[in-house]
Design a protein around this motif. Sequence first.
Motif, mmCIF file in Angstrom:
data_model
loop_
_atom_site.group_PDB
_atom_site.id
_atom_site.type_symbol
_atom_site.label_atom_id
_atom_site.label_comp_id
_atom_site.label_asym_id
_atom_site.label_seq_id
_atom_site.Cartn_x
_atom_site.Cartn_y
_atom_site.Cartn_z
ATOM 1 N N ARG A 87 2.965 -1.432 2.086
ATOM 2 C CA ARG A 87 4.089 -0.509 2.219
ATOM 3 C C ARG A 87 4.652 -0.512 3.636
ATOM 4 O O ARG A 87 3.942 -0.717 4.595
ATOM 5 N N GLY A 88 5.924 -0.246 3.700
ATOM 6 C CA GLY A 88 6.588 -0.219 4.997
ATOM 7 C C GLY A 88 6.071 0.927 5.865
ATOM 8 O O GLY A 88 5.421 1.850 5.377
ATOM 9 N N PRO A 115 10.087 6.831 -1.241
ATOM 10 C CA PRO A 115 9.110 5.749 -1.125
ATOM 11 C C PRO A 115 9.564 4.523 -1.897
ATOM 12 O O PRO A 115 10.174 4.629 -2.953
ATOM 13 N N LEU A 116 9.248 3.385 -1.364
ATOM 14 C CA LEU A 116 9.654 2.132 -1.981
ATOM 15 C C LEU A 116 9.238 2.036 -3.431
ATOM 16 O O LEU A 116 10.011 1.616 -4.282
ATOM 17 N N SER A 117 8.022 2.457 -3.715
ATOM 18 C CA SER A 117 7.504 2.251 -5.066
ATOM 19 C C SER A 117 8.211 3.145 -6.082
ATOM 20 O O SER A 117 8.193 2.862 -7.274
ATOM 21 N N THR A 126 -4.446 -4.762 2.560
ATOM 22 C CA THR A 126 -4.639 -3.333 2.760
ATOM 23 C C THR A 126 -3.319 -2.607 2.928
ATOM 24 O O THR A 126 -3.269 -1.406 2.818
ATOM 25 N N GLU A 127 -2.239 -3.339 3.193
ATOM 26 C CA GLU A 127 -0.974 -2.712 3.560
ATOM 27 C C GLU A 127 0.204 -3.439 2.938
ATOM 28 O O GLU A 127 0.588 -4.501 3.418
#
Lengths: 157, 157
Positions: free
Chosen positions: B8-9, B18-20, B5-6
């Motif tokens: 992302r930081g 954002p990382l992505s 479900t998670e």
Amino acid sequence: MTAGTESRGTDHEAGSAPLSLRGLVGPALKRAHHLLHSEAGRCLEPLGLRGATYAALSVICDRPGLRQGELAGVLSAERSNTVGTVEALEAAGWIERRRIEGDRRVWTLLPTEAGRSLCRRADALMQAQEDRMLAALPPRDRARLITLLERIAPPEG
Amino acid sequence: MTAGTESRGTDHEAGSAPLSLRGLVGPALKRAHHLLHSEAGRCLEPLGLRGATYAALSVICDRPGLRQGELAGVLSAERSNTVGTVEALEAAGWIERRRIEGDRRVWTLLPTEAGRSLCRRADALMQAQEDRMLAALPPRDRARLITLLERIAPPEG
DNA sequence: TATTGTTATACTCTATAACTATA
DNA sequence: TATAGTTATAGAGTATAACAATA
């Protein structure tokens, strides 16, 4: 400014860019951006996203609970222009807006589970899209390109 | 798509992207293009030019006598969208339109002396503008950047 | 007074289809 | 029937100013 009348070439293989634009980053940047941007739009369309909504959703998933004004900052967008984007994401059930305690002016943005799931799919799509569009650039050159671009316009000025 | 479900930081120094989006060329490209494009517009305004008219004038000075459709091709623009640009250049007295023999449908585009003179000034302005905006990139990196961008979207596809 | 989000608006850039006059 | 240029129009994307609610 007072010199000759002719400094430009006159013979061309049909289709080359003008000499004076050759050394400029701007025109090359524009073409590449236009190509990637329009292609990204076509990729995201089947998901019900556009470039702006994808970017916003991605930021919200990465920083759940951020304010709308902070979102605008990260996106380098005007606050007024993010209103519609946020409304679209909320209307689709991909994010929720919550008030915070202590300041009833601000909205806080949180992804729903559907939003997170969609964002993961969109991330994969966009990654695949860039792999396709940037096939001419090995990963190393891609990273180099990003580094160069970020030296011109650092993320989150 | 079925996993956790998670991914992302959750902790950020305020203001990071954002990382992505970090690994994607698109967002970096967009920011750099937007910055250079808007700044170029401000630079050209005192000359009575915009990005589109400058680019068109530059092409016409470099390839005097080209057709309007060829101009659209070089600019990667729709023919319909170049009409206004060409009209603006003609109305300002910077180019002339001539018919050719043998085919009365086509217009041929020629710079006037005023147009050439203006274009030289605009070239200098744009060069100076890029020198300013790209101060963080030594000439070598600038050339490298152009090369990378042109591998994504070659001039005159 | 200043700030958050909002509305309204305008301007630029781009895309598409249909038209004209020629070929 | 096809082509060069044109017209009209619609849609994004962006920028600005003014407003309401709240601080």
